[in-house]
Enzyme design. Structure first.
Site, PDB file in Angstrom:
ATOM      1  N   GLU A  88       1.937   2.832 -12.461  1.00 40.82           N
ATOM      2  CA  GLU A  88       1.543   2.410 -11.112  1.00 40.82           C
ATOM      3  C   GLU A  88       1.706   0.908 -10.904  1.00 40.82           C
ATOM      4  O   GLU A  88       2.041   0.462  -9.794  1.00 40.82           O
ATOM      5  CB  GLU A  88       0.099   2.838 -10.828  1.00 40.82           C
ATOM      6  N   GLU A 110       0.243   4.263  -6.135  1.00 42.93           N
ATOM      7  CA  GLU A 110       0.490   2.836  -6.323  1.00 42.93           C
ATOM      8  C   GLU A 110       0.195   1.958  -5.118  1.00 42.93           C
ATOM      9  O   GLU A 110       0.816   0.905  -4.951  1.00 42.93           O
ATOM     10  CB  GLU A 110       1.957   2.622  -6.720  1.00 42.93           C
TER      11      GLU A 110
END
Length: 888
Positions: A338, A304
């Protein structure tokens, strides 16, 4: 981060943006109090200026770094993290003063560099300047390279990427590489002029240099933790669309990807306004990119990084030639996970890795919620039952750990990325949301985001925000479920129904797989939120606070004591209630059908009840059930069929039962995908074909061979969403000629995803000699640096003992093929599917060769195999007795 589980739980013995003023706040000493650190808490950074020049061919890079920092108390030296870096020069400059040289002492064991000046440093502001060199790895640690075939020419090309979570930003530059040390970043890179460079922020300036090079300077990042920094470089293309006013969404992919990126982009952009509204905080960066990395990892599938998500290509690009229905769903859910991190994890970050679940559990929970919002016809909420059961598959063993766990070392940090952190985290959050109510829960989350943005938190900060929003008592429940390991067991000890009202006597205990006597004598106690229903009546909500309780509910049945499956506990019913539930199974809600089957199979496997009631419930799932429910039930039967591998007659009998229920559903779906059919129907078709192929169904295996034969005259004959399904069946039953044909297809493919898949298939044959050939091929350069490990994992599916022995015999080579985070886990997991009790002793010997703090993955596999050795014969007897009793 989306991780990849390596150890199975054997349930059945089977441009610059203006940074807000709050972002410039220094480290809050009170926030850091009691938070673990590997560094002396005498200084903190406010800004990094990093410039790198990578040499992709030589797999090295050079860099310079300037760290603006504040010394908060007198100290003889400054210590930062640094790993695999050679620091050539270093100077320290006090604010308003002259630069002074410092000596540098590297400590590889602690992964630090200590900078010592001639005299002790006084409190104040300084700038630490370094020049250094580092290495470019071939696995996903720090700055790493991935080689892949160009989609047009087939020529081998190389891309560069970074992966810093948890402890690898220190491989890129000297840093305060812990989540609580937030700072802003300026990053620039000198790179080939023809290539695309990507980072967290848009490009602020680009300068052409001599020799076909350019210097790319990115905008200043918001205040963030070091593990969220990203840099990528390659022969790429980017497609974009507006996600929100002032926010551009983009998919960055290898050249030639074209419209393969469109599906991901169309799913990515709407997530920004959705999460901005849900969390009550606008997305604070001007862009959100998702970068397709043409390789794979045995540790994670996506990361992420703020504004620059990294996702492996096989779960980001939609290639009509090979992308299955399940893969299309995975594109959506992975991105939802994410992007949720851009708030939960990036905007507000855990203070230390012990609260990793504040990132991962919440991202998992929001991934499901967002997918349900945009694609309710995919029934994503049902997947929470599978996630909960996966977590319980670890949590029932003595080797488990609480959600919030003590973490002090790098090895312990790497082990924290497991089903307890992710799936148990999601299950507990779902339970707490149900307790608080959706609106109160959301209001609490919004207050939490507002009050802690650009900062760090601990779990208690979240509970306080939710309680303040209107959920009194939540902290006590949350504390129980996040700080205590294990699983509550809620038992019905009595039930009566008079005048349409059922009265239940409930008793709380603790569910365990491998320490039942211990927990029976002294079980842990939790405050357990219950939702009890009887038929279609209104559910009753209550708290089972240890000991016993009496609950009344309108209706005489069927009674479900975990209605909606929102509670994190196992449910043990009386025999009479199970009989009632079996009769009612076809009419129950799909989520309760799944939960009841999962609970009862686990309870039977662990000795809490006979196997008969569990198989009765499983068999009561009708052939026209919800496609997710049906696919899960079918998978349970296929798993049971595999356990009967030493008894062909019993296998044949079970196959007959399975075929009578599930083959008509497959025939109704057909072997060919249909235009505009629901995704879940497409996925169910694949599940049924794969399962019947495993069981050797004559029609399915013949169809797989017919289609495979067509490739000789038409290389695209299998292209489509079922390509991987049919080829898996062929690979399992492969002859030497089939194996060689797949190998040739892999070598010739210009698709990185297809090439990885085909090479991995080579490890899947039932033929032991072909699996051995695949293992040996995996140690060559042919498959690619990140594909070889997957081939070895594939070989362990049907040949675990031989594969484990091979890995130990070639341990140094094997470890070079795996991310540093998962090397111990990887080797231990290869023996996890063994049915030979001798594997337990092999794993104990292996455990003695790894550091004590890294041994938990080995202990887990040992625990699973120990229990499997005990329960597998019982399972086989229970299954055969059930078949004989039912005449099935």
């Amino acid at each position: 981060m989306r991780t990849i589980s390596l150890v199975s739980a054997f349930a059945l013995a089977v441009a610059t943006v203006a940074v807000p003023a709050t972002a410039q706040a220094p480290l809050n000493p009170s926030a850091a109090a009691g938070v673990h650190t590997d560094l002396p808490r005498v200084a903190h950074p406010s800004h990094y200026t990093i410039s790198i020049t990578p040499d992709a061919k030589a797999l090295t890079f050079t860099g310079t770094s300037s760290v603006d920092l504040e010394v908060t108390e007198a100290t003889p030296a400054l210590t930062l993290h640094a790993l695999d870096l050679k620091i050539a020069t270093a100077t320290l400059t006090p604010a308003g003063g002259a630069a002074m040289p410092v000596t540098v002492t590297m400590d590889a064991k602690s992964q630090t560099a200590t900078f010592t000046a001639a005299a002790p440093l006084k409190p104040g502001k300084y700038r630490l300047d370094t020049s250094y060199s580092g290495i470019i790895n071939t696995q996903a640690n720090g700055l790493f390279a991935l080689d892949y075939p160009d989609k047009v020419t087939g020529k081998e090309v190389r891309g560069l990427f970074t992966q810093f979570e948890a402890p690898d930003a220190r491989r890129f530059a000297p840093m305060f590489d812990e989540p609580i040390y937030k700072a802003t970043f300026d990053l620039s890179a000198t790179v080939p002029a023809t290539q695309m460079a990507v980072s967290n922020m848009p490009i602020a300036k680009e300068e052409q240099l001599a020799g076909g090079m350019k210097r790319v300077t990115f905008g200043t990042s918001p205040k963030m933790s070091s593990y969220l920094l990203f840099f990528g470089l390659g022969d790429w293309e980017r497609i974009t669309k507006e996600a929100a006013p002032g926010v551009q969404a983009g998919i960055v992919a290898p050249k030639g990807s074209g419209e393969q990126a469109r599906f991901a982009l169309d799913e990515l952009a709407p997530l920004i306004p959705y999460y901005s509204e849900y969390f009550g905080q606008p997305y604070p960066l001007p862009k959100i990119d998702n970068i397709a990395a043409p390789g794979q990892s045995q540790f994670f599938s996506a990361m992420e990084n703020w504004g620059a998500i990294l996702t492996f290509e096989r779960i980001l690009l939609n290639d009509p030639a090979i992308t299955s229905a399940a893969a299309r769903q995975n594109i959506v859910t992975t991105q939802a996970h994410e992007v949720a991190h851009q708030w939960f994890g990036n905007l507000v970050t855990m203070a230390w890795w012990e609260d990793l679940w504040l990132n991962e559990g919440f991202a998992s929970w929001m991934e499901t919620k967002a997918t349900a919002h945009f694609h309710p016809d995919w029934f994503p909420l049902l997947e929470r039952v599978n996630g909960r059961d996966a977590a319980m598959g670890l949590d029932g063993f003595k080797t488990t750990h609480p959600i919030v766990q003590e973490i002090k070392t790098v090895d312990e940090t790497n082990q924290a990325f497991d089903a307890i952190t992710y799936q148990k985290g999601e299950a507990v959050i779902s339970m707490l949301e149900a307790f608080a109510g959706e609106n109160v829960w959301r209001d609490g989350l919004r207050a939490y985001m507002r009050d802690h943005k650009f900062g760090n938190t601990r779990s208690k900060d979240l509970w306080q925000a939710i309680e303040k929003a209107g959920a009194p008592g939540l902290t006590a429940i949350a504390t129980d479920f996040t700080t205590k390991p294990g699983i509550p067991l809620v038992k019905v000890t009595g039930m009566t129904c008079k005048k349409g009202v059922s009265t239940l006597t409930l008793q709380q205990s603790e569910f365990s797989v491998d320490r039942k006597d211990e927990v029976a004598a002294k079980p842990q106690q939790w405050k357990v939120p219950l939702i009890v229903s009887a038929g279609s009546g209104e559910p009753v909500r209550t708290i089972l606070d240890g000991g016993k309780a009496t609950v009344t509910v309108n209706g005489c049945g069927p009674i479900v004591i975990n209605a909606g499956q929102l509670g994190y506990y196992r449910s043990l019913y009386t025999p009479q209630m199970l009989t009632s539930l079996k009769k009612a199974m076809p009419t129950l809600q799909p989520v309760d059908q799944m939960g009841l089957v999962a609970d009862n199979l686990a309870l039977s496997s662990s000795g809490y009840q006979p196997y008969g009631p569990a198989f009765d419930l499983l068999a009561a799932i009708p052939g026209n059930a919800n496609p997710v429910v049906l696919g899960n039930a079918f998978g349970d039967f296929v798993g049971a069929w595999r356990v009967l591998d030493k008894d062909p007659a019993a296998q044949k009998k079970l196959y007959g039962k399975v075929a009578s229920t599930y083959k008509p559903r497959l025939m109704a779906l057909g072997f060919e995908p249909k235009a505009d059919e629901p995704l879940r129907d497409a996925d169910l078709r694949s599940t049924l074909i794969a399962g019947f192929g495993t069981m050797g169904d004559a029609d399915v295996v013949a169809e797989a061979r017919r289609r495979f034969a067509m490739l000789a005259s038409n290389p695209k004959a299998l292209d489509g969403p079922l390509k991987t399904t049919w080829l898996n069946i062929v690979a399992r039953n492969a002859t030497k000629a089939d194996w060689e044909a797949i190998k040739a297809m892999a070598a010739a493919s210009n698709s990185a995803v297809e090439r990885q898949f085909l090479y991995t298939l080579l490890g899947r044959p039932a033929d032991a000699s072909l699996a051995k050939a695949a293992r040996e091929l995996a140690l060559t350069d042919a498959p690619g640096k990140t594909t070889s490990a997957a081939m070895i994992v594939a070989s362990a599916g049907l040949h675990p003992d031989e594969t484990y022995d091979f890995a130990l015999a070639n341990r140094e080579k094997i470890e070079s093929l795996v991310d540093a985070q998962s090397r111990v886990t990887f080797i231990a997991s290869l023996g996890g599917q063994s049915n030979d009790p001798a594997m337990i002793e092999k794993l104990k010997a292996f455990k003695a060769t790894v550091p004590a703090e890294a041994a938990r993955p080995v202990d887990r596999v040992i625990g699973v195999l120990t229990e499997k050795a005990r329960t597998r014969p019982q399972f086989i007897k229970g299954l055969t007795d059930w078949q004989n009793a039912k005449g099935k």
